[in-house]
Design a protein around this motif. Structure first.
Motif, PDB file in Angstrom:
ATOM      1  N   UNK A 107      31.201   6.570  19.152  1.00 53.45           N
ATOM      2  CA  UNK A 107      31.524   5.899  17.893  1.00 53.45           C
ATOM      3  C   UNK A 107      30.423   5.989  16.852  1.00 53.45           C
ATOM      4  N   UNK A 108      30.762   6.547  15.733  1.00 52.59           N
ATOM      5  CA  UNK A 108      29.821   6.549  14.614  1.00 52.59           C
ATOM      6  C   UNK A 108      30.664   6.708  13.359  1.00 52.59           C
ATOM      7  N   UNK A 109      30.323   5.971  12.307  1.00 48.26           N
ATOM      8  CA  UNK A 109      31.156   6.149  11.124  1.00 48.26           C
ATOM      9  C   UNK A 109      30.728   7.379  10.351  1.00 48.26           C
ATOM     10  N   UNK A 110      31.733   8.062   9.869  1.00 50.90           N
ATOM     11  CA  UNK A 110      31.519   9.328   9.175  1.00 50.90           C
ATOM     12  C   UNK A 110      31.867   9.113   7.711  1.00 50.90           C
ATOM     13  N   UNK A 111      30.944   9.456   6.852  1.00 53.39           N
ATOM     14  CA  UNK A 111      31.227   9.266   5.421  1.00 53.39           C
ATOM     15  C   UNK A 111      31.001  10.563   4.642  1.00 53.39           C
ATOM     16  N   UNK A 112      31.613  10.629   3.498  1.00 53.48           N
ATOM     17  CA  UNK A 112      31.393  11.767   2.616  1.00 53.48           C
ATOM     18  C   UNK A 112      30.211  11.465   1.701  1.00 53.48           C
ATOM     19  N   UNK A 113      29.672  12.510   1.095  1.00 51.83           N
ATOM     20  CA  UNK A 113      28.482  12.363   0.274  1.00 51.83           C
ATOM     21  C   UNK A 113      28.520  13.405  -0.831  1.00 51.83           C
ATOM     22  N   UNK A 114      27.652  13.242  -1.814  1.00 54.05           N
ATOM     23  CA  UNK A 114      27.554  14.247  -2.870  1.00 54.05           C
ATOM     24  C   UNK A 114      26.118  14.735  -2.937  1.00 54.05           C
ATOM     25  N   UNK A 115      25.925  16.020  -3.263  1.00 57.85           N
ATOM     26  CA  UNK A 115      24.586  16.600  -3.238  1.00 57.85           C
ATOM     27  C   UNK A 115      23.736  16.160  -4.434  1.00 57.85           C
ATOM     28  N   UNK A 173      18.970   0.075  10.276  1.00 53.74           N
ATOM     29  CA  UNK A 173      19.003   0.507  11.666  1.00 53.74           C
ATOM     30  C   UNK A 173      20.306   1.145  12.086  1.00 53.74           C
ATOM     31  N   UNK A 174      21.287   1.088  11.214  1.00 54.69           N
ATOM     32  CA  UNK A 174      22.596   1.654  11.523  1.00 54.69           C
ATOM     33  C   UNK A 174      22.562   3.174  11.489  1.00 54.69           C
ATOM     34  N   UNK A 175      23.358   3.758  12.384  1.00 53.37           N
ATOM     35  CA  UNK A 175      23.478   5.215  12.350  1.00 53.37           C
ATOM     36  C   UNK A 175      24.821   5.597  11.730  1.00 53.37           C
ATOM     37  N   UNK A 176      24.755   6.539  10.856  1.00 55.27           N
ATOM     38  CA  UNK A 176      26.002   7.056  10.294  1.00 55.27           C
ATOM     39  C   UNK A 176      25.921   8.584  10.222  1.00 55.27           C
ATOM     40  N   UNK A 177      27.101   9.180  10.059  1.00 52.92           N
ATOM     41  CA  UNK A 177      27.121  10.635   9.944  1.00 52.92           C
ATOM     42  C   UNK A 177      27.525  11.028   8.531  1.00 52.92           C
ATOM     43  N   UNK A 178      26.659  11.864   7.938  1.00 54.90           N
ATOM     44  CA  UNK A 178      27.007  12.462   6.651  1.00 54.90           C
ATOM     45  C   UNK A 178      27.789  13.708   7.027  1.00 54.90           C
ATOM     46  N   UNK A 179      29.036  13.669   6.777  1.00 54.58           N
ATOM     47  CA  UNK A 179      29.933  14.690   7.303  1.00 54.58           C
ATOM     48  C   UNK A 179      29.490  16.116   6.939  1.00 54.58           C
ATOM     49  N   UNK A 180      29.499  16.971   7.943  1.00 52.93           N
ATOM     50  CA  UNK A 180      29.124  18.389   7.826  1.00 52.93           C
ATOM     51  C   UNK A 180      27.629  18.586   7.545  1.00 52.93           C
ATOM     52  N   UNK A 181      26.856  17.476   7.478  1.00 56.48           N
ATOM     53  CA  UNK A 181      25.442  17.637   7.134  1.00 56.48           C
ATOM     54  C   UNK A 181      24.553  17.228   8.304  1.00 56.48           C
ATOM     55  N   UNK A 201      21.787  23.078   3.478  1.00 57.94           N
ATOM     56  CA  UNK A 201      23.019  23.731   3.069  1.00 57.94           C
ATOM     57  C   UNK A 201      24.074  23.322   4.087  1.00 57.94           C
ATOM     58  N   UNK A 202      25.064  22.613   3.606  1.00 58.45           N
ATOM     59  CA  UNK A 202      26.130  22.196   4.520  1.00 58.45           C
ATOM     60  C   UNK A 202      27.253  23.201   4.447  1.00 58.45           C
ATOM     61  N   UNK A 203      27.770  23.533   5.625  1.00 63.99           N
ATOM     62  CA  UNK A 203      28.910  24.432   5.699  1.00 63.99           C
ATOM     63  C   UNK A 203      30.103  23.544   6.051  1.00 63.99           C
ATOM     64  N   UNK A 204      30.993  23.413   5.098  1.00 64.35           N
ATOM     65  CA  UNK A 204      32.061  22.432   5.262  1.00 64.35           C
ATOM     66  C   UNK A 204      33.425  23.100   5.240  1.00 64.35           C
ATOM     67  N   UNK A 205      34.348  22.582   6.038  1.00 65.68           N
ATOM     68  CA  UNK A 205      35.714  23.124   6.056  1.00 65.68           C
ATOM     69  C   UNK A 205      36.427  22.767   4.770  1.00 65.68           C
ATOM     70  N   UNK A 206      37.135  23.766   4.226  1.00 63.82           N
ATOM     71  CA  UNK A 206      37.922  23.472   3.019  1.00 63.82           C
ATOM     72  C   UNK A 206      39.194  22.724   3.372  1.00 63.82           C
ATOM     73  N   UNK A 207      39.644  22.965   4.603  1.00 68.06           N
ATOM     74  CA  UNK A 207      40.873  22.298   5.053  1.00 68.06           C
ATOM     75  C   UNK A 207      40.789  22.182   6.563  1.00 68.06           C
ATOM     76  N   UNK A 208      41.100  21.016   7.115  1.00 62.56           N
ATOM     77  CA  UNK A 208      40.903  20.810   8.558  1.00 62.56           C
ATOM     78  C   UNK A 208      41.666  21.792   9.443  1.00 62.56           C
TER      79      UNK A 208
END
Length: 484
Positions: free
Chosen positions: A417-425, A386-394, A352-359
């Motif tokens: 440094x890590x790239x942050x991407x959005x995702x869908x459940x 081998x790449x590391x990425x961040x699934x934002x808020x997850x 369960x990701x808790x995500x900001x509705x607005x920064x």
RNA sequence: GCUCCGGUAGUGUAGCGCGGCCAAUCAUUUCGGCCUUUCGAGCCGAGGACUCGGGUUCAAAUCCCGACCGGAGCACCA
């Protein structure tokens, strides 16, 4: 010493005669929905009226039932558009309902001997005009002209059989100014008043009469109508009227849309090339509204362009910039992935990701997902093993393999440094985004469906307006219109 | 052919009537940096223009002339 005051950026000052109440008008032909060009007219005219505590009139110049045939629905569309733009007219005038007025002045002009009924075919008259010679009908006496005029009104002549011309100066150096047509015969039912009339005024005549009767103090007109003023001034002189102050603006072209006339738009819509007047591909106000543009942004955009005689080609980017300022604070953020690719999260069960509705607001949304998520095709294309990425808020993940896509969940988030991407459940909903350039399809978080009618931001994608939620056998589907 | 109008950064725009304060305003775009609770968001910084040639003047983006370029009108369209 002259005083140069710093002025707020905005419209150039209106030349004021002093003491008079400013009366502005916007006068479209309702032969389609308001385009960006018409919007400029609404905004600027109403703005000047507001600035000077004056009056703003909306006048429909709908006197051509043939070539620029009015569209019945468009009258209301203009009213709606004005209201939406916060530019509600103080008065609405429909030319086709005031025909008796035009006839009355036509008669007055005939009686004064400064107008005549001309029977020359267009080509013949052109010959006279080119040689600076009056045509034979110009010399007819008042009695004869009145008789012919009555016959015109009674339908005794066919279309193109006769016209009423205003006497100017057949020897004028400028050929555009020689005896112009004020009224002509058109035997086709008008969408608004039917077949009640067969004699219709031209724009030059109708608008000249109306501008005086309505007490218009300032006219802003396109450069293409510059000669209209000179023609109309003959009429004003004949009648002993004072001509309003005029300002002229050049043609405006929106770079992203090129030049599309209302008639052309109408043809294509009727051909089914577009979904309607509010198709997101079109440069109409209806389309912009559906796409979620804010009226205030549109207003500022046109005010910043001002009133100059230069022809201009402005980019929508300027409007986007204004709209961004208006919309950024109120748009909630959601995740949407275009051309989704499934990503398996190894060792994961459910999250369960808790995500900001607005920064900048302490307001959260929840996104529940199983051990698979979707990422966008664009992000997928850039992934390396081998790449590391961040699934934002997850969580952070490390890519274990690409095809099929599997990633390991990393417990301790990476530093730096890590790239942050959005995702869908895993249980995301289908989202279709209609854009000026086509349609995007993908998956978004289910909460998007709760934002019906609102402008939201799909992170790393853009602003959209949630247009509708449709129920399909496969589940709910969201249709969004792309803002920018 | 005749006539009218315009020309300031990539794009808009201010300044031009009353020449000096203009080494030219503001916005947007572009580039760089910061932020990393995204971004096409925000903040900071940088780059970029008076179409050309003459003339008037102590002094011209501003006044005059010419050229060039662009737009428009000469419709029984709006």
């Amino acid at each position: 010493m002259k005083e140069k005051e710093k002025r707020e950026p905005g419209l150039p000052e209106l030349p004021l005669a002093g003491g008079e109440k400013v009366v502005m008008r916007f006068a479209p032909n309702p032969n389609g929905a308001a385009t960006l060009g018409s919007t400029r007219g609404i905004i600027v005219n109403s703005e000047y009226a507001k600035m000077h505590d004056g009056k703003f009139i909306l006048r429909f110049d709908d006197t051509d039932p043939v070539l620029k045939r009015p569209l019945l629905e468009a009258y209301d569309w203009y009213l709606e558009d004005c209201a939406w733009l916060n530019a509600e007219p103080d008065e609405v005038v429909v030319a086709s309902e005031r025909m008796d007025l035009y006839y009355k002045y036509a008669e007055e002009l005939l009686k004064k001997g400064v107008a005549y009924v001309c029977f020359c075919p267009a080509e013949t008259f052109k010959q006279y005009k080119d040689h600076k010679r009056p045509c034979p009908h110009r010399a007819a006496d008042i009695e004869a002209n009145m008789g012919c005029w009555k016959k015109m009104l009674n339908g005794a002549y066919e279309e193109k059989g006769a016209v009423l011309r205003i006497k100017t100066d057949m020897a004028s150096a400028d050929p555009a100014l020689r005896d112009w047509v004020a009224l002509r015969i058109l035997k086709r039912a008008h969408p608004r008043v039917g077949d009640k009339y067969v004699v219709w005024p031209t724009l030059d005549f109708e608008s000249a009469i109306e501008d005086h009767l309505l007490g218009i103090t300032h006219i802003i007109r396109g450069k293409d109508l510059m000669k209209s003023e000179k023609r109309q001034r003959f009429l004003y002189d004949h009648l002993g009227w004072k001509y309003p102050t005029t300002m002229v603006w050049g043609r405006i072209k929106i770079q992203e849309f090129g030049k599309l006339s209302t008639s052309e738009l109408r043809k294509r819509i009727e051909n089914g090339e577009y979904e309607g007047w509010d198709d997101p591909q079109l440069p109409t106000l209806k389309a912009l509204r559906r796409r979620g543009f804010q009226p205030e942004a549109i207003r500022r955009f046109f005010i910043s362009i001002g009133v100059t005689q230069t022809d201009i080609a402005v980019s929508m980017k300027n409007l986007y910039a204004e709209n961004r300022k208006a919309v950024d604070a109120l748009a909630s953020r959601y995740f949407f992935v275009r051309n989704p690719k499934e990503m398996k999260l190894k060792d994961g069960l459910s999250f369960v990701a808790k995500a900001l509705k607005h920064p900048s607001k302490e307001d959260y949304r929840e996104i529940r997902t199983g051990n698979t998520v979707y990422i966008s095709g664009d992000d997928f294309a850039k992934l390396k093993q081998g790449q590391r990425i961040r699934l934002k808020f997850l969580c952070d993940v490390e890519i274990e393999q690409i095809e099929p896509l599997v990633a390991n969940v990393i417990e301790t988030p990476a530093e730096g440094e890590i790239s942050i991407i959005q995702w869908a459940p895993s249980e995301g909903i289908k989202v279709v985004v209609k854009k000026p350039g086509g349609t995007d399809e993908g998956i978004g978080e289910p909460l998007i469906a709760s934002e019906l009618g609102n402008v939201v931001q799909f992170e790393r994608y853009g602003f959209v307006r949630i247009d509708s939620v449709v129920k399909k056998e496969t589940g709910k589907e969201v249709v969004a219109y792309f803002t920018h």
